[in-house]
Design an enzyme around this catalytic site. Structure first.
Site, PDB file in Angstrom:
ATOM      1  N   GLU A  53       3.885  -3.074  11.767  1.00  0.00           N
ATOM      2  CA  GLU A  53       5.268  -2.970  12.243  1.00  0.00           C
ATOM      3  C   GLU A  53       5.361  -2.836  13.756  1.00  0.00           C
ATOM      4  OE1 GLU A  53       7.783  -3.529  10.505  1.00  0.00           O
ATOM      5  OE2 GLU A  53       7.557  -2.804   8.445  1.00  0.00           O
ATOM      6  N   THR A  65      -1.593   8.018  13.647  1.00  0.00           N
ATOM      7  CA  THR A  65      -1.676   6.563  13.817  1.00  0.00           C
ATOM      8  C   THR A  65      -2.491   6.155  15.047  1.00  0.00           C
ATOM      9  OG1 THR A  65      -0.339   4.541  13.663  1.00  0.00           O
ATOM     10  CG2 THR A  65       0.426   6.214  15.190  1.00  0.00           C
ATOM     11  N   LYS A 119       6.289   5.415  17.556  1.00  0.00           N
ATOM     12  CA  LYS A 119       4.859   5.736  17.570  1.00  0.00           C
ATOM     13  C   LYS A 119       3.998   4.506  17.282  1.00  0.00           C
ATOM     14  CE  LYS A 119       4.323   5.518  12.969  1.00  0.00           C
ATOM     15  NZ  LYS A 119       3.345   4.725  12.196  1.00  0.00           N
ATOM     16  N   ASN A 175      -1.587  -0.804  13.101  1.00  0.00           N
ATOM     17  CA  ASN A 175      -1.229  -1.017  14.505  1.00  0.00           C
ATOM     18  C   ASN A 175      -2.408  -0.722  15.419  1.00  0.00           C
ATOM     19  OD1 ASN A 175       1.707  -1.635  14.225  1.00  0.00           O
ATOM     20  ND2 ASN A 175       1.727   0.393  13.296  1.00  0.00           N
ATOM     21  N   SER A 201       0.807  -1.213   0.000  1.00  0.00           N
ATOM     22  CA  SER A 201       0.000   0.000   0.000  1.00  0.00           C
ATOM     23  C   SER A 201       0.844   1.269   0.000  1.00  0.00           C
ATOM     24  CB  SER A 201      -0.951  -0.004   1.202  1.00  0.00           C
ATOM     25  OG  SER A 201      -0.235  -0.160   2.419  1.00  0.00           O
TER      26      SER A 201
END
Length: 331
Positions: free
Chosen positions: A279, A246, A189, A254, A12
């Site tokens: 990740e 995020t 993060k 995540n 992506s």
């Protein structure tokens, strides 16, 4: 002048960056491993598994042959962090010209605590190298929604050259020489995104999540500075900017992992069903280990590590966080 680019990774983010670069460059080639994906990009100008309902510019092509990178003056690393070293070794083996510019676009830390740019430089030490990061969801960049990012490069001229390449009417780039801080912010993060998802999944409200994000930023800055980053970077796009995006966005893998954990799901099942790499899961272990080597206080990272790897319940981890010894906010 850079007019063509190859992108290692056809997922992506690689696809979104191809869409971005197609605004400025004459040709963009995605280098992937899945022949089906490569064929879809070349024949149908789409990559439906990763970004549905998106028509790709005809300047964008795809290949499974990494040797094609030799023909491009700019190569982007957009593979999962676990594949960065193997990809760098493979790229070094093909005789890549020393003037080919490399840009690391992945957000993560290796199990040994290396940043992605350090791994790439170790195998391709003669090539100019930069990093790209910020609050950049692929789903939005691919559709030309307003976005800002930061390019990290030790060489000012290289940073400005790449700034011109990546800048588009909807994509504004800033430059920085703090490569370490940019990469650390982008990796750390991910852990707080999982934490925010867990908080949402167990039914906590906006107050708790806002507190978690704020304290997460303080923790990111403490650890990031101890690992060589600059404080100013962590209050910038690759720090607080990426952290907010995020922790609050449904686009975040995540965050989705955390939310499913908060609702009682099994980590193995959640990761298997995601269909893409989150990740933050491997990053949590790498950054937990790094944090304890520095001696920096990292209570939120500790809590997420315990939930992911020590089977501690989210409720128990939360209770321990809330009942820690009181302290001044600035410590």
């Amino acid at each position: 002048m850079i007019t063509r680019a190859a992108i290692l990774g056809s997922g992506s983010w690689g696809t979104a960056l191809a869409c971005l670069l197609a605004h400025r460059l004459d040709e963009v080639c995605l280098i992937g491993r899945n022949q089906k994906t490569v064929d879809e990009i070349n024949q149908h100008h789409s990559n439906g598994h990763y970004i549905p309902n998106l028509s790709l510019d005809t300047k964008i092509t795809a290949s499974t042959d990494i040797e094609r990178c030799k023909d491009f003056p700019l190569v982007l690393f957009v593979v999962p962090t676990a594949a960065t070293e193997a990809t760098a070794i493979q790229l070094a083996s093909i005789g890549l010209p020393a003037n080919t510019v490399l840009v690391s676009c992945a957000k993560g830390i290796s199990p040994d605590g290396e940043r992605m740019s350090q791994i790439i430089h170790r195998h391709l030490p003669d090539n100019p190298l930069a990093v790209l990061s910020g609050p950049n969801h692929a789903e939005e960049v691919s559709r030309n929604l307003a976005t800002c990012a930061v390019i990290g490069a030790k060489d000012k001229e290289l940073g400005e050259q790449l700034q011109a390449v990546f800048t588009a009417p909807f994509f504004r780039c800033y430059t920085s020489d703090d490569i370490a801080g940019i990469e650390l912010g982008g990796a750390i993060k991910n852990i707080f995104s999982i934490a925010a998802g867990i908080a949402d999944g167990i039914g906590l409200g906006d107050n708790a999540i806002a507190a978690l994000v704020t304290r997460g930023l303080a923790e990111m800055a403490r650890l990031g500075v101890a690992l060589g980053g600059q404080m100013e970077t962590f209050i910038g796009l690759s720090g607080v900017g990426d952290l907010m995006a995020t922790c609050y966005s449904p686009h975040s893998r995540n965050n989705r992992v955390g939310k499913a954990l908060g609702k009682g799901g099994s980590l193995d099942d959640i990761v298997a069903n995601l269909g893409m790499v989150a990740e933050g899961v491997p990053n949590t272990k790498s950054i937990y280990d790094l944090g304890h080597k520095t001696g920096v206080r990292i209570p939120l990272i500790d809590a997420v590590y315990q939930i992911l790897y020590q089977k501690k319940s989210a409720a128990e981890a939360l209770q321990e966080l809330l009942t820690r010894d009181a302290r001044p906010e600035t410590e």
